[in-house]
Design a protein around this motif. Structure first.
Motif, PDB file in Angstrom:
ATOM      1  N   VAL A  28       3.475 -28.024  38.135  1.00 43.64           N
ATOM      2  CA  VAL A  28       4.390 -28.954  37.461  1.00 43.64           C
ATOM      3  C   VAL A  28       5.323 -29.647  38.464  1.00 43.64           C
ATOM      4  CG1 VAL A  28       6.137 -29.139  35.616  1.00 43.64           C
ATOM      5  CG2 VAL A  28       4.253 -27.534  35.389  1.00 43.64           C
ATOM      6  N   GLY A  29       5.392 -29.111  39.676  1.00 43.34           N
ATOM      7  CA  GLY A  29       6.279 -29.676  40.683  1.00 43.34           C
ATOM      8  C   GLY A  29       7.733 -29.334  40.462  1.00 43.34           C
ATOM      9  N   LEU A  30       7.982 -28.088  40.060  1.00 41.27           N
ATOM     10  CA  LEU A  30       9.361 -27.645  39.841  1.00 41.27           C
ATOM     11  C   LEU A  30      10.034 -27.370  41.180  1.00 41.27           C
ATOM     12  CD1 LEU A  30       8.830 -25.169  36.856  1.00 41.27           C
ATOM     13  CD2 LEU A  30       9.414 -27.604  36.763  1.00 41.27           C
ATOM     14  N   ASP A  31      11.318 -27.669  41.246  1.00 38.47           N
ATOM     15  CA  ASP A  31      12.072 -27.407  42.473  1.00 38.47           C
ATOM     16  C   ASP A  31      12.453 -25.942  42.600  1.00 38.47           C
ATOM     17  OD1 ASP A  31      12.433 -30.157  43.626  1.00 38.47           O
ATOM     18  OD2 ASP A  31      13.203 -30.472  41.596  1.00 38.47           O
ATOM     19  N   LYS A  32      12.651 -25.280  41.464  1.00 45.46           N
ATOM     20  CA  LYS A  32      12.906 -23.845  41.481  1.00 45.46           C
ATOM     21  C   LYS A  32      12.674 -23.263  40.099  1.00 45.46           C
ATOM     22  CE  LYS A  32      17.969 -23.993  40.903  1.00 45.46           C
ATOM     23  NZ  LYS A  32      19.246 -23.612  41.511  1.00 45.46           N
ATOM     24  N   ILE A  33      12.529 -21.954  40.077  1.00 42.33           N
ATOM     25  CA  ILE A  33      12.392 -21.231  38.816  1.00 42.33           C
ATOM     26  C   ILE A  33      13.453 -20.148  38.777  1.00 42.33           C
ATOM     27  CG2 ILE A  33      10.938 -19.642  37.493  1.00 42.33           C
ATOM     28  CD1 ILE A  33       8.564 -21.298  38.244  1.00 42.33           C
ATOM     29  N   ILE A  34      14.172 -20.103  37.656  1.00 44.44           N
ATOM     30  CA  ILE A  34      15.204 -19.084  37.463  1.00 44.44           C
ATOM     31  C   ILE A  34      14.663 -18.013  36.522  1.00 44.44           C
ATOM     32  CG2 ILE A  34      17.561 -18.614  36.701  1.00 44.44           C
ATOM     33  CD1 ILE A  34      18.178 -21.603  37.196  1.00 44.44           C
ATOM     34  N   PHE A  35      14.548 -16.799  37.032  1.00 47.02           N
ATOM     35  CA  PHE A  35      14.140 -15.650  36.221  1.00 47.02           C
ATOM     36  C   PHE A  35      15.387 -15.124  35.510  1.00 47.02           C
ATOM     37  CE2 PHE A  35      10.760 -16.048  39.180  1.00 47.02           C
ATOM     38  CZ  PHE A  35       9.666 -15.311  38.742  1.00 47.02           C
ATOM     39  N   ILE A  36      15.258 -14.884  34.203  1.00 49.56           N
ATOM     40  CA  ILE A  36      16.426 -14.461  33.423  1.00 49.56           C
ATOM     41  C   ILE A  36      16.078 -13.217  32.605  1.00 49.56           C
ATOM     42  CG2 ILE A  36      18.180 -15.167  31.769  1.00 49.56           C
ATOM     43  CD1 ILE A  36      17.409 -18.091  32.477  1.00 49.56           C
ATOM     44  N   PRO A  37      16.379 -12.025  33.149  1.00 44.05           N
ATOM     45  CA  PRO A  37      16.156 -10.809  32.346  1.00 44.05           C
ATOM     46  C   PRO A  37      17.098 -10.799  31.140  1.00 44.05           C
ATOM     47  CG  PRO A  37      16.635 -10.290  34.664  1.00 44.05           C
ATOM     48  CD  PRO A  37      16.945 -11.735  34.465  1.00 44.05           C
ATOM     49  N   CYS A  38      16.554 -10.473  29.979  1.00 43.01           N
ATOM     50  CA  CYS A  38      17.375 -10.457  28.763  1.00 43.01           C
ATOM     51  C   CYS A  38      18.232  -9.193  28.702  1.00 43.01           C
ATOM     52  CB  CYS A  38      16.484 -10.555  27.528  1.00 43.01           C
ATOM     53  SG  CYS A  38      15.483  -9.085  27.244  1.00 43.01           S
ATOM     54  N   SER A  39      19.220  -9.238  27.837  1.00 39.61           N
ATOM     55  CA  SER A  39      20.021  -8.049  27.563  1.00 39.61           C
ATOM     56  C   SER A  39      19.253  -7.183  26.564  1.00 39.61           C
ATOM     57  CB  SER A  39      21.387  -8.454  27.016  1.00 39.61           C
ATOM     58  OG  SER A  39      22.151  -7.328  26.658  1.00 39.61           O
ATOM     59  N   ILE A  40      19.104  -7.672  25.339  1.00 37.89           N
ATOM     60  CA  ILE A  40      18.288  -7.002  24.313  1.00 37.89           C
ATOM     61  C   ILE A  40      17.306  -8.049  23.784  1.00 37.89           C
ATOM     62  CG2 ILE A  40      18.278  -5.871  22.056  1.00 37.89           C
ATOM     63  CD1 ILE A  40      21.181  -4.987  22.630  1.00 37.89           C
ATOM     64  N   PRO A  41      15.999  -7.783  23.838  1.00 37.32           N
ATOM     65  CA  PRO A  41      15.026  -8.778  23.373  1.00 37.32           C
ATOM     66  C   PRO A  41      15.042  -8.926  21.855  1.00 37.32           C
ATOM     67  CG  PRO A  41      13.909  -6.752  24.017  1.00 37.32           C
ATOM     68  CD  PRO A  41      15.363  -6.568  24.356  1.00 37.32           C
ATOM     69  N   PRO A  42      15.097 -10.164  21.345  1.00 35.20           N
ATOM     70  CA  PRO A  42      15.200 -10.363  19.899  1.00 35.20           C
ATOM     71  C   PRO A  42      13.940 -10.012  19.125  1.00 35.20           C
ATOM     72  CG  PRO A  42      15.044 -12.467  21.032  1.00 35.20           C
ATOM     73  CD  PRO A  42      15.182 -11.427  22.090  1.00 35.20           C
ATOM     74  N   HIS A  43      12.771 -10.105  19.747  1.00 37.70           N
ATOM     75  CA  HIS A  43      11.524  -9.876  19.018  1.00 37.70           C
ATOM     76  C   HIS A  43      10.946  -8.483  19.240  1.00 37.70           C
ATOM     77  CE1 HIS A  43      11.718 -14.254  18.569  1.00 37.70           C
ATOM     78  NE2 HIS A  43      10.968 -14.059  17.502  1.00 37.70           N
ATOM     79  N   LYS A  44      11.712  -7.619  19.872  1.00 41.38           N
ATOM     80  CA  LYS A  44      11.225  -6.259  20.130  1.00 41.38           C
ATOM     81  C   LYS A  44      12.303  -5.269  19.728  1.00 41.38           C
ATOM     82  CE  LYS A  44       8.313  -7.812  23.947  1.00 41.38           C
ATOM     83  NZ  LYS A  44       8.119  -7.877  25.397  1.00 41.38           N
ATOM     84  N   GLN A  45      12.540  -5.194  18.436  1.00 35.41           N
ATOM     85  CA  GLN A  45      13.674  -4.426  17.946  1.00 35.41           C
ATOM     86  C   GLN A  45      13.321  -3.037  17.431  1.00 35.41           C
ATOM     87  OE1 GLN A  45      17.146  -5.414  17.866  1.00 35.41           O
ATOM     88  NE2 GLN A  45      16.279  -6.726  19.412  1.00 35.41           N
ATOM     89  N   ASN A  46      12.038  -2.629  17.482  1.00 36.37           N
ATOM     90  CA  ASN A  46      11.742  -1.296  16.961  1.00 36.37           C
ATOM     91  C   ASN A  46      12.264  -0.229  17.923  1.00 36.37           C
ATOM     92  OD1 ASN A  46       9.448  -0.167  18.671  1.00 36.37           O
ATOM     93  ND2 ASN A  46       8.584  -2.141  18.088  1.00 36.37           N
ATOM     94  N   ASP A  47      12.652   0.904  17.350  1.00 37.81           N
ATOM     95  CA  ASP A  47      13.304   1.964  18.126  1.00 37.81           C
ATOM     96  C   ASP A  47      12.433   2.482  19.265  1.00 37.81           C
ATOM     97  OD1 ASP A  47      15.524   1.777  16.548  1.00 37.81           O
ATOM     98  OD2 ASP A  47      14.988   3.450  15.240  1.00 37.81           O
ATOM     99  N   GLU A  48      11.129   2.600  19.016  1.00 39.84           N
ATOM    100  CA  GLU A  48      10.243   3.140  20.048  1.00 39.84           C
ATOM    101  C   GLU A  48      10.236   2.245  21.278  1.00 39.84           C
ATOM    102  OE1 GLU A  48       5.549   4.235  20.801  1.00 39.84           O
ATOM    103  OE2 GLU A  48       6.206   3.780  18.777  1.00 39.84           O
ATOM    104  N   TYR A  49      10.182   0.915  21.058  1.00 37.14           N
ATOM    105  CA  TYR A  49      10.185   0.008  22.207  1.00 37.14           C
ATOM    106  C   TYR A  49      11.538   0.028  22.914  1.00 37.14           C
ATOM    107  CZ  TYR A  49       9.657  -3.889  25.315  1.00 37.14           C
ATOM    108  OH  TYR A  49       9.611  -4.638  26.462  1.00 37.14           O
ATOM    109  N   LEU A  50      12.614  -0.031  22.141  1.00 39.30           N
ATOM    110  CA  LEU A  50      13.946  -0.046  22.755  1.00 39.30           C
ATOM    111  C   LEU A  50      14.188   1.200  23.591  1.00 39.30           C
ATOM    112  CD1 LEU A  50      16.106  -1.559  19.866  1.00 39.30           C
ATOM    113  CD2 LEU A  50      15.337  -2.679  21.959  1.00 39.30           C
ATOM    114  N   PHE A  51      13.588   2.322  23.179  1.00 42.51           N
ATOM    115  CA  PHE A  51      13.727   3.564  23.934  1.00 42.51           C
ATOM    116  C   PHE A  51      13.065   3.438  25.312  1.00 42.51           C
ATOM    117  CE2 PHE A  51      12.075   7.818  25.087  1.00 42.51           C
ATOM    118  CZ  PHE A  51      13.286   8.494  25.192  1.00 42.51           C
ATOM    119  N   GLN A  52      12.031   2.600  25.399  1.00 38.23           N
ATOM    120  CA  GLN A  52      11.282   2.457  26.655  1.00 38.23           C
ATOM    121  C   GLN A  52      11.876   1.407  27.594  1.00 38.23           C
ATOM    122  OE1 GLN A  52       7.315   1.395  25.516  1.00 38.23           O
ATOM    123  NE2 GLN A  52       6.943   3.271  24.392  1.00 38.23           N
ATOM    124  N   ILE A  53      12.900   0.696  27.166  1.00 36.98           N
ATOM    125  CA  ILE A  53      13.454  -0.363  28.002  1.00 36.98           C
ATOM    126  C   ILE A  53      14.446   0.212  29.006  1.00 36.98           C
ATOM    127  CG2 ILE A  53      14.805  -2.492  28.042  1.00 36.98           C
ATOM    128  CD1 ILE A  53      13.768  -3.220  25.367  1.00 36.98           C
TER     129      ILE A  53
END
Length: 194
Positions: A28-53
């Motif tokens: 795409v010819g981007l000058d840079k890419i900013i990686f942004i780790p989320c705090s709490i993911p909105p689409h992964k709210q089940n307890d089992e997944y949150l326990f693994q984060i």
């Protein structure tokens, strides 16, 4: 400048993330890419997944380690500092308002694009940034009402997943060549995912 926004859980960051970002940056010819780790993911709210984060702080450190050495990659802690559930629209608003002269591109996988209509304020997102949608193994890129706002990029299929990496760690198996060496070292030094 043309800047890519690459958000995610990065739990942990792996070579698949880096290959996707570098491939799209060049295509795409981007000058840079900013990686942004989320705090709490909105689409992964089940307890089992949150326990693994891993904590946001650990994931931020791992992304910094993973991206070191690529002058086109940066890492932002904007979502971690904001805390709570991370919504893309809040992050888009932050960058667009703080850097009004830049042109922003949001990188999302085919799996995420299929759910894009369920995101918070998707209509507002596409008015403020360009979407770059890339293929993911096992997912067909759907045609949706938002397709007209997207550029579709075909990248090499990299079948590395964070969930597989976490499972391998739990089973005591090697994760060499799945994550950068510095990330592997950090994971084991901090006893993550065991």
């Amino acid at each position: 400048m043309k800047i890519g926004i690459f958000g995610g859980t990065f739990n942990p960051p792996h070579y698949g993330h880096l290959i996707v970002a570098e491939f799209i940056r060049e295509e795409v010819g981007l000058d840079k890419i900013i990686f942004i780790p989320c705090s709490i993911p909105p689409h992964k709210q089940n307890d089992e997944y949150l326990f693994q984060i891993a904590s946001p702080e650990h994931r931020f450190e791992m992304v910094k380690l993973a991206t070191t050495g690529n002058k086109f990659f940066e890492v932002s802690d904007v979502e971690i500092n904001r805390g709570g559930v991370s919504y893309t629209i809040d992050t888009v608003n932050y960058f667009v308002s703080n850097f009004p002269k830049e042109k922003f591109y949001l990188l999302i996988g085919a799996d995420q694009f299929a759910e894009f209509h369920t995101w918070r304020k998707p209509d507002e997102i596409v008015q403020k940034v360009n979407l770059i949608v890339f293929n993911r193994p096992g997912f067909v890129i759907p045609q949706t009402e938002f397709s007209k706002f997207a550029t579709f990029i075909t990248i090499p299929n990299i079948e590395i997943s964070a969930s597989t990496i976490r499972k391998r760690i739990k089973l005591g198996k090697s994760i060499k060549y799945l994550v950068p060496p510095a990330v592997e070292e950090y994971i084991f030094a901090n006893k993550l995912y065991i």
